[in-house]
Write an enzyme that holds these catalytic residues in place. Structure first.
Site, PDB file in Angstrom:
ATOM      1  N   GLY A  29     -59.679 -14.750 -15.064  1.00  0.00           N
ATOM      2  CA  GLY A  29     -58.226 -14.763 -14.876  1.00  0.00           C
ATOM      3  C   GLY A  29     -57.512 -15.181 -16.140  1.00  0.00           C
ATOM      4  O   GLY A  29     -58.100 -15.192 -17.230  1.00  0.00           O
ATOM      5  N   ASN A  30     -56.265 -15.507 -16.009  1.00  0.00           N
ATOM      6  CA  ASN A  30     -55.485 -15.993 -17.158  1.00  0.00           C
ATOM      7  C   ASN A  30     -54.551 -17.093 -16.684  1.00  0.00           C
ATOM      8  O   ASN A  30     -54.471 -17.376 -15.489  1.00  0.00           O
ATOM      9  CB  ASN A  30     -54.721 -14.842 -17.816  1.00  0.00           C
ATOM     10  CG  ASN A  30     -53.775 -14.178 -16.839  1.00  0.00           C
ATOM     11  OD1 ASN A  30     -52.807 -14.783 -16.396  1.00  0.00           O
ATOM     12  ND2 ASN A  30     -54.073 -12.935 -16.472  1.00  0.00           N
ATOM     13  N   ARG A  31     -53.830 -17.704 -17.616  1.00  0.00           N
ATOM     14  CA  ARG A  31     -53.079 -18.914 -17.278  1.00  0.00           C
ATOM     15  C   ARG A  31     -51.637 -18.648 -16.855  1.00  0.00           C
ATOM     16  O   ARG A  31     -50.825 -19.564 -16.782  1.00  0.00           O
ATOM     17  CB  ARG A  31     -53.117 -19.885 -18.455  1.00  0.00           C
ATOM     18  CG  ARG A  31     -54.517 -20.463 -18.668  1.00  0.00           C
ATOM     19  CD  ARG A  31     -54.587 -21.354 -19.883  1.00  0.00           C
ATOM     20  NE  ARG A  31     -53.445 -22.232 -19.976  1.00  0.00           N
ATOM     21  CZ  ARG A  31     -52.763 -22.459 -21.089  1.00  0.00           C
ATOM     22  NH1 ARG A  31     -53.115 -21.867 -22.211  1.00  0.00           N
ATOM     23  NH2 ARG A  31     -51.735 -23.270 -21.098  1.00  0.00           N
ATOM     24  N   SER A  32     -51.306 -17.396 -16.594  1.00  0.00           N
ATOM     25  CA  SER A  32     -49.914 -17.112 -16.206  1.00  0.00           C
ATOM     26  C   SER A  32     -49.599 -17.760 -14.853  1.00  0.00           C
ATOM     27  O   SER A  32     -50.322 -17.575 -13.878  1.00  0.00           O
ATOM     28  CB  SER A  32     -49.687 -15.606 -16.113  1.00  0.00           C
ATOM     29  OG  SER A  32     -48.377 -15.372 -15.675  1.00  0.00           O
TER      30      SER A  32
ATOM     31  N   ALA B 186     -49.189 -11.035 -16.225  1.00  0.00           N
ATOM     32  CA  ALA B 186     -50.239 -10.976 -17.245  1.00  0.00           C
ATOM     33  C   ALA B 186     -51.436 -10.261 -16.606  1.00  0.00           C
ATOM     34  O   ALA B 186     -51.980 -10.724 -15.603  1.00  0.00           O
ATOM     35  CB  ALA B 186     -50.626 -12.381 -17.685  1.00  0.00           C
TER      36      ALA B 186
END
Ligand code: CTP
Length: 428
Positions: A237-240, A304
């Protein structure tokens, strides 16, 4: 919002002045105390006795009457809300300059109440650069501008410039009053630090100042960050956090748009008034956006998106005993959703992308943004720097918005809501 407020209805000299009678009547029927301040030109179009009968109060015009009671400031000071309908091009110019050569000008200058204006004029006058600049100035000061609508004008012509219908103006005025009440109670209740107080004040004024200008627009917004499963318990995943996309949705709803929010793993609550479509992966986001974009006026890709997904999703949990000290993952490219939406754009549709870059040099950052907007083919690209401490979970943002040619059209910094407001200004 409670009824029984003090409302000043300013009427200026346009044919649409006859419709102002219905505005006065709507407030009176709500139980408000309505005071009409009409210009002398307005009284050429609608009779004082009519306005006095409907408002149940004397109608004031003359700056030099009632001097002993300091009427030129008393009316404005007592107002909870001021509505100017119709607002002619001349009146708008006077308001933009802060002129006070009549009772209405004095009343408005002496008031701190929310101001709502309903412009009415011929199309050429509305499109004139002077009028556009004056309206922009008033909007920036937090004045709510309702309409004008498009349709038949006084003569045989038709076009933009027709005063909005009285019920639309009353609804927008009451929304402005409610927003101002809310901002006042929020500020009173809050123990925010002085700097935060200034930021929220600006955001509240921004929301109130633009109420209704996106009415009728269908806006699809993606927010959050996609997650690509590796196995039943893990993902890439990502930190958005979704905060900027949600702020866009909130601001768009407050400005009257109907909003579809395609929400990928949000860390913040979605606004209640949106059509919420939760998704998990990039493929789900792609599908949801393609469907929602079909009848949208505006598409905003704030999410994102994972550029790659695992080639294989294991049906069972990956076990260390099976993989050893290192684990190789094979990833495959996800489609570029924004580029796809831009390529499939319908005539008149506006497609806005975001660019998250870690580049610290401002010039190089701009170059990356320009390359990205050209590659994606979108109408605008919101360029922001992200990093270990900037961007994602932060309450604030600092962006430059590029148009399709790579020119900077907006530079904005502040709360994510105030940045959202600036981005949405592109759409009105
Ligand atoms: N985006 C998308 N589909 C992808 C990747 C990104 O639609 N597979 C969108 C994002 O929602 C954003 C814009 O494209 O609006 C830019 O995303 P960003 O992550 O900054 O750029 P990338 O396309 O991933 O390019 P790069 O990896 O070169 O930074």
């Amino acid at each position: 919002m409670s009824s029984g407020r003090t409302i000043v209805v300013g009427i200026t000299g346009g044919i649409a002045a006859y419709k102002a009678v219905n505005i006065v009547r709507a407030f009176v029927l709500r139980g408000d105390s309505v005071h009409v301040v009409a210009t002398t030109a307005a009284l050429r179009f609608v009779g004082k006795p009519t306005l006095e009968a409907i408002s149940r109060n004397p109608v004031h015009t003359d700056l030099y009457e009632g001097v002993a009671e300091v009427r030129h400031v008393a009316i404005g000071q007592s107002a909870d809300l001021i509505v100017v309908a119709p607002a002619t091009a001349h009146t708008i110019a006077k308001l933009a300059c802060g002129l006070a050569d009549d009772l209405l000008g004095n009343t408005i200058l002496a008031s701190t109440a929310p101001l709502v204006i309903a412009p009415a004029m011929h199309t050429e006058m509305w499109n004139n650069a002077a009028t556009r600049a004056n309206v922009q100035t008033l909007r920036e000061r937090g004045v709510v501008v309702v309409g004008p609508g498009t349709g038949r004008l006084t003569g045989a012509d038709s076009g933009a410039g027709r005063m909005e219908e009285p019920d639309t103006i009353v609804a927008a005025a009451l929304a402005a009053l409610a927003a101002s009440d809310l901002a006042a109670s929020d500020l009173a209740a809050s123990d925010l630090a002085a700097s935060d107080l200034a930021a929220s004040d600006t955001a509240a004024a921004g929301v109130a100042g633009n109420l209704g200008d996106l009415r009728g627009k269908r806006i699809v917004i993606s927010a959050g960050g996609t997650r690509e499963p590796l196995d039943p318990v893990r993902f890439l995943g990502n930190r958005s956090s979704g905060k900027q996309g949600v702020a866009l949705a909130e601001a768009a709803v407050a400005r009257g748009a109907s909003v579809v929010l395609v929400a990928a793993n949000l860390e913040v609550p979605a606004p209640e008034q949106v059509d919420l479509r939760p998704v998990g992966t990039a493929a789900e986001l792609d599908r949801a956006m393609s469907i929602a974009a079909v009848d949208a006026d505006v598409v905003i890709m704030a999410a994102a998106v994972a550029d790659y997904r695992p080639a294989e999703v294991r049906p069972e949990k990956i076990k260390k005993d099976d993989t050893g000290d290192t684990l190789m993952l094979t990833l495959v490219r996800n489609p570029d959703i924004l580029a796809g939406l831009a390529a499939a754009k319908k005539p008149g549709q506006v497609v806005i992308g975001f660019a998250a870059e870690t580049e610290s040099d401002p010039d190089r950052l701009l170059t990356l943004g320009r390359e990205k907007v050209a590659r994606k083919g979108c109408d605008y690209l919101v360029l922001n720097r992200v990093g270990w401490t900037e961007g994602f979970a932060s309450e604030r943002n600092e962006v430059r918005v590029l148009d399709g040619r790579g020119d900077i059209v907006i530079e904005a910094s502040g709360s994510k809501l105030s940045v959202a407001e600036r981005i949405l200004d592109l759409l009105r």
